[in-house]
Design a protein around this motif. Sequence first.
Motif, PDB file in Angstrom:
ATOM      1  N   ARG A 154      78.832  93.610 -40.787  1.00 64.65           N
ATOM      2  CA  ARG A 154      78.542  94.801 -41.598  1.00 64.65           C
ATOM      3  C   ARG A 154      77.424  95.615 -40.947  1.00 64.65           C
ATOM      4  NH1 ARG A 154      79.470  95.450 -47.144  1.00 64.65           N
ATOM      5  NH2 ARG A 154      78.607  97.438 -47.888  1.00 64.65           N
ATOM      6  N   GLN A 172      78.720  97.405 -37.744  1.00 62.14           N
ATOM      7  CA  GLN A 172      79.504  98.597 -38.064  1.00 62.14           C
ATOM      8  C   GLN A 172      78.588  99.772 -38.412  1.00 62.14           C
ATOM      9  OE1 GLN A 172      82.206  98.196 -41.391  1.00 62.14           O
ATOM     10  NE2 GLN A 172      82.268 100.413 -41.688  1.00 62.14           N
ATOM     11  N   ARG A 213      83.345 100.124 -32.702  1.00 61.78           N
ATOM     12  CA  ARG A 213      83.221 100.128 -34.166  1.00 61.78           C
ATOM     13  C   ARG A 213      84.519  99.669 -34.817  1.00 61.78           C
ATOM     14  NH1 ARG A 213      83.085 105.635 -37.496  1.00 61.78           N
ATOM     15  NH2 ARG A 213      85.164 105.583 -36.580  1.00 61.78           N
ATOM     16  N   ASP A 214      85.655 100.084 -34.289  1.00 62.18           N
ATOM     17  CA  ASP A 214      86.936  99.663 -34.860  1.00 62.18           C
ATOM     18  C   ASP A 214      87.105  98.146 -34.794  1.00 62.18           C
ATOM     19  OD1 ASP A 214      87.551 102.267 -35.441  1.00 62.18           O
ATOM     20  OD2 ASP A 214      88.831 102.581 -33.683  1.00 62.18           O
ATOM     21  N   ILE A 227      85.033  96.647 -37.539  1.00 59.41           N
ATOM     22  CA  ILE A 227      85.706  96.791 -38.828  1.00 59.41           C
ATOM     23  C   ILE A 227      86.789  95.724 -38.983  1.00 59.41           C
ATOM     24  CG2 ILE A 227      87.200  98.303 -40.188  1.00 59.41           C
ATOM     25  CD1 ILE A 227      85.673 100.685 -39.048  1.00 59.41           C
ATOM     26  N   THR A 268      86.884  92.909 -41.895  1.00 60.66           N
ATOM     27  CA  THR A 268      88.046  92.712 -42.771  1.00 60.66           C
ATOM     28  C   THR A 268      88.447  91.244 -42.815  1.00 60.66           C
ATOM     29  OG1 THR A 268      88.849  94.950 -42.272  1.00 60.66           O
ATOM     30  CG2 THR A 268      90.437  93.376 -43.173  1.00 60.66           C
TER      31      THR A 268
END
Length: 247
Positions: free
Chosen positions: A88, A91, A117-118, A121, A125
């Motif tokens: 977290r 990101q 960054r992707d 993420i 997830t």
Amino acid sequence: MIRLITARPCCIRASHLKIRTFPSTPSSRFSSTPTPIQEPVFSSSSGPAASSSSNSTSHSHQPKYYPRSPDKQHIVDEIIRVDHAGERGAQRIYDGQLFVLNFFGKPQTVNLIKEMRDQEIEHLTTLEKMIPERRARPTALLPLWDVAGFALGVGSALLGERAAMACTVAVEEVITEHYNDQLRTINEEGMESDTELRQMIRKHRDDEEHHRNIGIENDALLTPFYSTFTGLIKLGVHTAIAVAKKV
């Protein structure tokens, strides 16, 4: 003088008698062949069979890899909580960098940061899915991580693209080392059979190491006062990890 004692007649009332009846055929009572005992038959909605069925149903709703030992559960809980907080924060660092570099950064640098960054993420997830499955508790300091990560991203990007890449190198070096420590802990605690947890840690570690290499390839080492700058960032990351383990 001899006194004669006579016994008084005893009256027995019929109401005081308990009469037990026997089968009409005495041979059936005294037969040497034992009478088979019938087992109770339970319906599908009650009894041991239903209890077993309900237990199996309740177990199916339990987490996939819920450890039996409280010590093992404590380790899993700590791993997921710290990793979730770290992803977290990572990101949010990239969000802060993009907030600045979208205005004056090179398109190549912006695209690299977007790609990193992707991946963060994607990691986040995965961990958010594992939290309820493993009965883990996320850190209570997520709002702080959001603010601190974004501020670090903005601050590093304001110092230039090289400083932004140096920030990435510093953070990812600590995180890569942290993931290796977790793999060693899993092996030492005899939790090698938890392949899902091990594969998650290995994948995230490899991705973070790749991010570090991207930073070095994009002149992170040429940042003025590189050692001091990255040393301060590493100290902050180590502190965040230690706090996330407890809170």
